[in-house]
Motif scaffolding. Structure first.
Motif, PDB file in Angstrom:
ATOM      1  N   SER A  42       0.845  -1.213   0.000  1.00 60.21           N
ATOM      2  CA  SER A  42       0.000   0.000   0.000  1.00 60.21           C
ATOM      3  C   SER A  42       0.869   1.249   0.000  1.00 60.21           C
ATOM      4  O   SER A  42       0.562   2.234  -0.677  1.00 60.21           O
ATOM      5  CB  SER A  42      -0.924   0.017   1.215  1.00 60.21           C
ATOM      6  OG  SER A  42      -1.825  -1.056   1.156  1.00 60.21           O
ATOM      7  N   GLN A  85      -7.537   0.486  -0.371  1.00 63.16           N
ATOM      8  CA  GLN A  85      -7.820  -0.820   0.216  1.00 63.16           C
ATOM      9  C   GLN A  85      -9.163  -0.797   0.970  1.00 63.16           C
ATOM     10  O   GLN A  85      -9.933  -1.728   0.901  1.00 63.16           O
ATOM     11  CB  GLN A  85      -6.664  -1.164   1.171  1.00 63.16           C
ATOM     12  CG  GLN A  85      -6.621  -2.589   1.627  1.00 63.16           C
ATOM     13  CD  GLN A  85      -5.255  -2.954   2.220  1.00 63.16           C
ATOM     14  OE1 GLN A  85      -4.386  -2.109   2.401  1.00 63.16           O
ATOM     15  NE2 GLN A  85      -5.076  -4.219   2.508  1.00 63.16           N
ATOM     16  N   ASP A 161      -5.676  -1.305  -4.794  1.00 65.91           N
ATOM     17  CA  ASP A 161      -5.110  -1.893  -3.580  1.00 65.91           C
ATOM     18  C   ASP A 161      -6.050  -2.978  -3.055  1.00 65.91           C
ATOM     19  O   ASP A 161      -7.084  -2.666  -2.478  1.00 65.91           O
ATOM     20  CB  ASP A 161      -4.912  -0.792  -2.524  1.00 65.91           C
ATOM     21  CG  ASP A 161      -3.922  -1.220  -1.462  1.00 65.91           C
ATOM     22  OD1 ASP A 161      -3.583  -2.420  -1.404  1.00 65.91           O
ATOM     23  OD2 ASP A 161      -3.492  -0.345  -0.689  1.00 65.91           O
TER      24      ASP A 161
HETATM   25 MG   LIG Z   1      -2.014  -2.800   2.149  1.00 65.25          MG
END
Ligand SMILES: [Mg+2]
Ligand SMILES: Nc1ncnc2c1ncn2[C@@H]1O[C@H](COP(=O)(O)OP(=O)(O)OP(=O)(O)O)[C@@H](O)[C@H]1O
Length: 239
Positions: A42, A85, A161
């Motif tokens: 990330s 994410q 992500d």
């Molecule tokens: Mg991550």
């Protein structure tokens, strides 16, 4: 020509999170970044998008340097879309508003915005949910809204992500097909982060395996499965 070029990126938080990280991504490539939890995936995407600043190195997008010792181009000027994410949808905004907001910031006129919203919602198959709010959407619909919002930025590069982490296998397959078709139609580079090799091996042109912020192996999926560099890669790919 390389669309993204990362040169020897270092990033420290409390500890070093990315070390001497170099990577080239070509136009129209689908690249899978694979690594265990905490390996820096990330952080890497946030650095490409301009949401984190590296401690060392250089970043080029197309011909432009967007980061070096004396240079920092802010996220809104990078033409990079990041699907987070955790999606980071706006609870108080309808599906339509999510897109309208981004298009308005881009300075698109009202008429054109209406057209563009219809086009994008059609692309991600959310047209019938135009008036819905995030709390009224299923997991898959939310994921598609997050992707739609990023498409409204008209990015040259799409960073995802762990886009399908919470979805059932059928929906995952369906959404993946969307992504691949979309990427072909829109001719974007697509960088896809996951800790699940099965999720990306069938669509990626290139796979990058990372561990503790360092690249362990890069190559096409067939090559990597055929010639895993070491026991870490073998274990990670479950082969
Ligand atoms: Mg991550
Ligand atoms: N803002 C921050 N401040 C301090 N440490 C951070 C910050 N962001 C990330 N880290 C640390 O950097 C390391 C890499 O984090 P990152 O989120 O990039 O990992 P990841 O590979 O995406 O993991 P996951 O698969 O769990 O999402 C972790 O040890 C994390 O705790």
């Amino acid at each position: 020509m390389d669309l993204i070029k990362l040169v020897s990126i270092d990033k420290y938080f409390d500890k070093q999170v990315l070390s001497n990280f170099s990577l080239n991504i070509k136009k129209k490539e689908i690249v899978g970044i694979l690594g265990p939890s905490g390996s820096g995936k990330s952080t890497l995407l946030r650095i490409i998008a301009g949401l984190e600043v590296p401690d060392k190195g250089e970043i080029f997008i197309g011909d432009n340097c967007v980061y070096s010792k004396n240079k920092f181009v802010p996220p809104e000027k990078r033409n990079v879309g990041l699907v987070f994410q955790d999606l980071a949808l706006w609870p108080h905004m309808s599906v339509k508003k999510h897109l309208n907001f981004v298009l308005e910031i881009r300075g698109i006129s009202k008429d054109k915005r209406e057209k563009e919203i219809r086009k994008i919602l059609n692309l991600v198959n959310l047209s019938e949910y135009i008036k819905s709010y995030p709390s009224q959407l299923s997991g898959g619909e939310k994921q598609r809204l997050a992707i739609a919002r990023v498409l409204a930025q008209n990015p040259k590069i799409l960073l995802l992500d762990e886009p399908f982490s919470n979805l059932d296998p059928v929906l995952k397959k369906e959404l993946k097909k969307y992504l691949v078709d979309m990427q072909k139609n829109l001719r974007m580079a697509l960088v896809y982060v996951t800790h699940n090799p099965a999720e990306i091996s069938d669509i990626a042109n290139k796979i990058v395996i990372i561990r503790e912020g360092k690249i362990i192996q890069t190559g096409g999926p067939t090559e990597i499965y055929k010639n895993p560099k070491n026991s870490f890669v073998r274990k990670f790919l479950e082969i």
